[in-house]
Design a protein around this motif. Structure first.
Motif, short mmCIF file in Angstrom:
data_model
loop_
_atom_site.label_atom_id
_atom_site.label_comp_id
_atom_site.label_asym_id
_atom_site.label_seq_id
_atom_site.Cartn_x
_atom_site.Cartn_y
_atom_site.Cartn_z
N LYS A 1 1.95 -27.88 23.34
CA LYS A 1 2.39 -28.04 21.95
C LYS A 1 3.43 -29.14 21.86
N LEU B 1 -10.72 -30.48 20.83
CA LEU B 1 -10.66 -29.29 19.97
C LEU B 1 -9.56 -28.34 20.41
N LYS C 1 -5.92 -29.98 19.98
CA LYS C 1 -5.46 -30.00 18.58
C LYS C 1 -5.11 -28.60 18.12
N TRP C 2 -5.91 -27.62 18.49
CA TRP C 2 -5.63 -26.22 18.14
C TRP C 2 -4.28 -25.78 18.72
N GLY D 1 -11.24 -34.06 15.95
CA GLY D 1 -9.84 -33.98 15.57
C GLY D 1 -8.92 -34.97 16.24
N CYS E 1 -9.18 -19.49 19.70
CA CYS E 1 -9.52 -20.75 19.06
C CYS E 1 -10.82 -20.64 18.26
N SER F 1 -10.53 -18.53 15.12
CA SER F 1 -9.80 -19.18 14.03
C SER F 1 -10.66 -20.18 13.27
N GLY F 2 -11.82 -20.51 13.84
CA GLY F 2 -12.69 -21.50 13.21
C GLY F 2 -12.37 -22.92 13.63
N ALA F 3 -11.44 -23.09 14.57
CA ALA F 3 -11.00 -24.43 14.98
C ALA F 3 -11.92 -25.06 16.02
N TYR F 4 -12.81 -24.27 16.61
CA TYR F 4 -13.68 -24.79 17.67
C TYR F 4 -15.08 -25.00 17.11
#
Length: 328
Positions: free
Chosen positions: A144, A163, A166-167, A189, A288, A291-294
């Protein structure tokens, strides 16, 4: 059950066949998964072609990754797992049979619950790419607020790394080999995409990071990219290498420069990563995807009868994105 298999190593169209084989039964600590989608990886190609080893079994049903539903469990596995949607990793590692079949047997630990809001296609795209990307990114701590460079940002592991990074809250730069690949890395991303063949990567990275460089590099071709990596790496940064073009490839390091820079070189062969680290990766990957981020790019999806096309597409690099085989 129907399955794809080969009895000898060689070119896909020469050795791969599809036919009826016996339906397997799970043993202690194992589950049987009714496979919906099977994922193809470079290691599947290398096993078929004899990249670094001869065949360990008289007949091999290929593919390590896949997704489906548990329909049988062995001793010591709770019956509550029956009917569970799962994604699978390392199904064929150390075994004769993988996920290119209507049913696959795997260790219960290698069948990971797949969130209801995640498709079997995404599930079959995890496994080796996501676990490898996670190890490259997080083996040396949280990222992070860190700066990450991903080589091969349009590749399957490359997009997985973008992916996940960025997550996790990192700033991500990616290199690609053609202008056509720029959109793929951006869609994953990446904050910055650099054409490796047209641009001065170290100059761009230094410009975009106030000359600090990047903290992590995920590298698909360390032999070709070593000088670039050394010029882009921040003090104490880590280069994680996860692939090689030939089994005999070797590398010469500029030792003094690496010492002065405090560089760390990490080599990732996902099959040998400790399971405790894989468990941490699995937890992060599931968070991940839930959360829908992948959202991986699916480049090709064919039925089992066309598995030869899938192998050839991956082997020749004619498809950008994950190559999948529909089983059901």
């Amino acid at each position: 059950m129907r399955a794809a298999y080969y009895n000898r190593q060689g070119e896909a169209r020469d050795v791969l066949a599809v036919g009826e084989v016996s339906t397997p039964q799970p043993g202690p600590g194992e589950v049987r998964v009714r496979i919906h989608v099977s994922g193809v990886n470079p290691t599947d190609i290398k096993a078929r072609t004899g990249f670094s080893a001869t065949m360990a079994f008289p007949r091999i049903i290929p593919h390590q990754d896949g997704a489906g539903i548990i329909d049988a469990v062995g001793d010591s596995v709770p019956e509550s797992r029956l009917g569970e949607r799962v994604w699978i990793f390392e199904a064929q590692y150390g075994r004769a049979s993988g996920t290119a079949a209507e049913y696959a047997i795997t260790l219960a630990t290698n069948a990971v619950p797949l969130p209801r809001n995640v498709s079997f296609e995404v599930g079959a795209s995890l496994g080796i790419p996501a676990l490898t990307a996670h190890r490259c990114l997080f083996a040396d701590g949280d990222i992070k607020g860190r700066r990450v460079l991903v080589h091969g940002g349009a590749g399957v592991v490359g997009t997985a790394a973008i992916l996940l990074a960025k997550w996790a809250g990192a700033w991500v730069a990616a290199t690609v080999l053609s202008d056509d690949h720029v959109a793929v890395a951006k869609a994953a991303g990446a904050d910055l995409v650099i054409n490796l063949l047209k641009e001065d990567v170290p100059a761009v990275i230094r410009s975009q990071t106030d000359s600090r460089g990047v903290d992590r590099i995920v590298d698909v071709n360390l032999k070709a990219n070593l000088a670039i990596d050394m010029a882009c790496l921040a003090q104490g940064g880590v280069v994680s290498s996860y692939a090689t073009g030939q089994a005999s490839d070797e590398l010469s390091l500029p030792l003094l420069k690496a010492m002065v820079g405090g560089c760390v070189f990490r080599f990732v062969f996902i099959y040998n990563v400790p399971f405790e680290a894989k468990r941490d990766a699995i937890d992060a990957i599931n968070a991940c995807i839930a959360s829908g981020a992948y959202v991986p790019k699916i480049g090709m999806q064919v039925p089992l009868d066309r598995i030869v096309e899938a192998h050839e597409a991956l082997e020749t690099g004619s498809v950008v994105g994950k190559v999948l085989v529909d089983i059901q």
